[in-house]
Design an enzyme around this catalytic site. Structure first.
Site, PDB file in Angstrom:
ATOM      1  N   ARG A  27       0.851  -1.195   0.000  1.00  0.00           N
ATOM      2  CA  ARG A  27       0.000   0.000   0.000  1.00  0.00           C
ATOM      3  C   ARG A  27       0.881   1.237   0.000  1.00  0.00           C
ATOM      4  O   ARG A  27       1.734   1.398   0.867  1.00  0.00           O
ATOM      5  CB  ARG A  27      -0.874  -0.042   1.250  1.00  0.00           C
ATOM      6  N   GLU A  43      -3.062  -7.907  -5.317  1.00  0.00           N
ATOM      7  CA  GLU A  43      -4.468  -8.267  -5.533  1.00  0.00           C
ATOM      8  C   GLU A  43      -4.616  -9.736  -5.911  1.00  0.00           C
ATOM      9  O   GLU A  43      -5.560 -10.396  -5.518  1.00  0.00           O
ATOM     10  CB  GLU A  43      -5.096  -7.364  -6.606  1.00  0.00           C
ATOM     11  N   GLN A  48      -8.740 -15.028  -1.966  1.00  0.00           N
ATOM     12  CA  GLN A  48      -8.958 -16.237  -1.136  1.00  0.00           C
ATOM     13  C   GLN A  48      -7.892 -16.402  -0.059  1.00  0.00           C
ATOM     14  O   GLN A  48      -7.786 -17.474   0.521  1.00  0.00           O
ATOM     15  CB  GLN A  48      -8.946 -17.536  -1.979  1.00  0.00           C
ATOM     16  N   THR A  49      -7.094 -15.391   0.193  1.00  0.00           N
ATOM     17  CA  THR A  49      -5.963 -15.578   1.106  1.00  0.00           C
ATOM     18  C   THR A  49      -5.866 -14.397   2.067  1.00  0.00           C
ATOM     19  O   THR A  49      -6.071 -13.252   1.667  1.00  0.00           O
ATOM     20  CB  THR A  49      -4.651 -15.707   0.291  1.00  0.00           C
ATOM     21  N   LEU A  86       0.783 -21.064  -1.127  1.00  0.00           N
ATOM     22  CA  LEU A  86      -0.314 -20.088  -1.199  1.00  0.00           C
ATOM     23  C   LEU A  86      -1.590 -20.703  -1.772  1.00  0.00           C
ATOM     24  O   LEU A  86      -2.675 -20.172  -1.575  1.00  0.00           O
ATOM     25  CB  LEU A  86       0.083 -18.900  -2.087  1.00  0.00           C
ATOM     26  N   GLY A  87      -1.445 -21.817  -2.490  1.00  0.00           N
ATOM     27  CA  GLY A  87      -2.621 -22.488  -3.043  1.00  0.00           C
ATOM     28  C   GLY A  87      -3.200 -21.758  -4.254  1.00  0.00           C
ATOM     29  O   GLY A  87      -2.693 -20.726  -4.675  1.00  0.00           O
ATOM     30  N   TYR A  88      -4.269 -22.330  -4.802  1.00  0.00           N
ATOM     31  CA  TYR A  88      -4.923 -21.759  -5.992  1.00  0.00           C
ATOM     32  C   TYR A  88      -3.862 -21.359  -7.016  1.00  0.00           C
ATOM     33  O   TYR A  88      -3.712 -20.184  -7.384  1.00  0.00           O
ATOM     34  CB  TYR A  88      -5.786 -20.538  -5.614  1.00  0.00           C
ATOM     35  N   TYR A 126     -13.181  -7.756 -10.716  1.00  0.00           N
ATOM     36  CA  TYR A 126     -12.681  -7.271  -9.424  1.00  0.00           C
ATOM     37  C   TYR A 126     -11.221  -6.805  -9.554  1.00  0.00           C
ATOM     38  O   TYR A 126     -10.871  -5.695  -9.149  1.00  0.00           O
ATOM     39  CB  TYR A 126     -12.792  -8.356  -8.333  1.00  0.00           C
ATOM     40  N   ASP A 144     -15.892  -7.190  -3.613  1.00  0.00           N
ATOM     41  CA  ASP A 144     -15.402  -8.493  -3.141  1.00  0.00           C
ATOM     42  C   ASP A 144     -16.290  -8.905  -1.972  1.00  0.00           C
ATOM     43  O   ASP A 144     -17.334  -8.275  -1.728  1.00  0.00           O
ATOM     44  CB  ASP A 144     -13.913  -8.416  -2.758  1.00  0.00           C
ATOM     45  N   CYS A 193     -16.604  -4.165   9.942  1.00  0.00           N
ATOM     46  CA  CYS A 193     -17.857  -4.831   9.558  1.00  0.00           C
ATOM     47  C   CYS A 193     -17.558  -6.292   9.240  1.00  0.00           C
ATOM     48  O   CYS A 193     -17.750  -6.771   8.132  1.00  0.00           O
ATOM     49  CB  CYS A 193     -18.457  -4.104   8.343  1.00  0.00           C
ATOM     50  N   SER A 303     -11.061 -25.999  -3.624  1.00  0.00           N
ATOM     51  CA  SER A 303     -12.264 -25.175  -3.542  1.00  0.00           C
ATOM     52  C   SER A 303     -13.530 -25.967  -3.877  1.00  0.00           C
ATOM     53  O   SER A 303     -14.560 -25.751  -3.260  1.00  0.00           O
ATOM     54  CB  SER A 303     -12.134 -23.949  -4.447  1.00  0.00           C
TER      55      SER A 303
HETATM   56 FE1  SF4 Z   1     -21.350  -2.971   9.287  1.00  0.00          FE
HETATM   57 FE2  SF4 Z   1     -22.242  -2.300  11.704  1.00  0.00          FE
HETATM   58 FE3  SF4 Z   1     -21.083  -0.500  10.123  1.00  0.00          FE
HETATM   59 FE4  SF4 Z   1     -23.487  -1.414   9.546  1.00  0.00          FE
HETATM   60  S1  SF4 Z   1     -22.921  -0.225  11.332  1.00  0.00           S
HETATM   61  S2  SF4 Z   1     -21.803  -1.114   8.098  1.00  0.00           S
HETATM   62  S3  SF4 Z   1     -23.308  -3.543  10.195  1.00  0.00           S
HETATM   63  S4  SF4 Z   1     -20.135  -2.306  11.044  1.00  0.00           S
END
Ligand code: SF4
Length: 355
Positions: A27, A43, A48-49, A86-88, A126, A144, A193, A303
């Protein structure tokens, strides 16, 4: 299109990202420009990793293949060896082919338009969106698993359609900092999230989040129905002669393409695993054989298929000299095997032979 307040959400998301972004080796820092080769590599490795798994591979890879040109000149064997674990592996084969195309057809410069870039092997929607936005600042979207989860929760939708997800992602990416917006969405999904127990109180988007308001965040999105997983059993022949093992190389296309293994084939319904091992010896090395000993089963989950490898020590006939073996078969000492690209299950078979 939904009535999500995208501009407001994007502003909060970017403020959060600027304060909380992880420092990752691929980054670029604020104000730095990203290297397209490194962004692309990261990327591909991250598909998957997990990030922590990728870190050491990414760094070792750049020491081995510091530039597109260095990778283009490398043998597939070296490329697969560097990817080992690493697979795949189709990711590595396609990346290698694509980089060769970039060197041969585009003067060694990664194309900076999504359509051309997507025409390269292994580059899907993607990957194109991620590389174009992060490396070149193009307003291209990404969706993703992380982004899907964030949007499904913002909408409180158990199964948002792909078209809708890409549309919302496109609205988010339509900004002055599309690469950062895309990375911020994925970062939010990875760090806040999360699939289970999202940290909504720390989330910059919680005031607009429909699932948070409804208390349904743990049920969004609904789990996808699991694809049925096929099962295979492979008879594997372990042949040893003068301190060397017989190994064969898989064809370049298909599962584990180009990697080395002890000769093996999927058992047919009308044969035993021992018979399959002997058949593998004939088909892959032109030898016949007699089974002498059975090793422990090694199981590996791919997979879409679970494979049980049943290895047998086999005495092979006739006593061929190495020169008589087919092109994709050879004798290799334990040390030489260490230099070949070997899939994880074959390493576990090898470990049994050593114990
Ligand atoms: Fe995700 Fe909670 Fe943020 Fe909603 S409030 S986007 S569920 S972390």
């Amino acid at each position: 299109m939904t009535d999500l307040p995208v501009r407001r959400l994007r502003k909060r998301l970017l403020d959060w990202y600027d304060a909380h972004r992880r420092d990752l080796p691929w980054r670029a820092g604020p104000g730095e420009s990203a290297d397209p080769y490194q962004v692309w590599l990261s990327e591909i490795m991250l598909q998957q990793t997990r990030v922590d798994t990728v870190r050491p591979y990414f760094q070792a890879w750049l020491e081995r293949f510091p530039t597109l040109e260095a990778l283009a000149e490398a043998d597939l064997d070296d490329v697969l060896k560097s990817w080992e674990g690493l697979g795949y592996y189709s990711r590595a084969r396609n990346f290698h082919r694509a980089v060769r195309e970039v060197v041969a057809d585009y003067g060694g410069t990664v194309p900076d338009d999504a359509t051309t870039f997507r025409s390269l092997p292994g580059v899907g929607r993607y990957t194109a969106g991620a590389v174009m936005s992060i490396a070149f600042g193009l307003r291209e979207a990404v969706v993703d698993g992380n982004v899907r989860r964030v949007f499904a929760r913002l909408l409180d939708d158990p199964a948002p359609a792909d078209g809708l997800l890409w549309e919302i992602a496109g609205a988010f990416a339509d900004s002055d900092r599309p690469g950062d917006v895309n990375q911020a969405l994925m970062e939010l999904g990875a760090m806040v999230c999360t699939p289970r127990g999202p940290e909504c109180r720390l989330c910059p988007l919680h005031r607009e989040c429909a699932a948070f308001a409804a208390g349904t965040q743990n049920e969004r999105p609904a789990p996808r129905r699991k694809a049925t997983v096929a099962k295979e059993e492979h008879g594997v022949a372990i042949v040893q002669r003068a301190g060397a093992f017989l190994v064969t190389q898989r064809p370049e296309s298909g599962r584990l393409g180009g990697m080395w293994e002890f000769p093996g084939v999927a058992r047919r319904d009308d044969e035993s695993a021992e018979e399959a091992a002997v058949r593998a010896l004939g088909e892959k090395a032109g030898l016949s054989g007699v089974v002498r000993h059975e090793y422990e089963v090694v199981r590996h989950v791919f997979s879409h298929v679970v494979v049980r490898y049943l290895p047998f020590r086999v005495d092979a006939e006739p006593n061929h000299a190495a020169a008589d073996l087919p092109e994709r078969a050879r004798w290799a000492t334990r040390r030489e095997i260490g230099d070949l690209a070997l899939p994880a299950a074959q390493h576990r078979i090898l470990a049994q032979l050593e114990s």
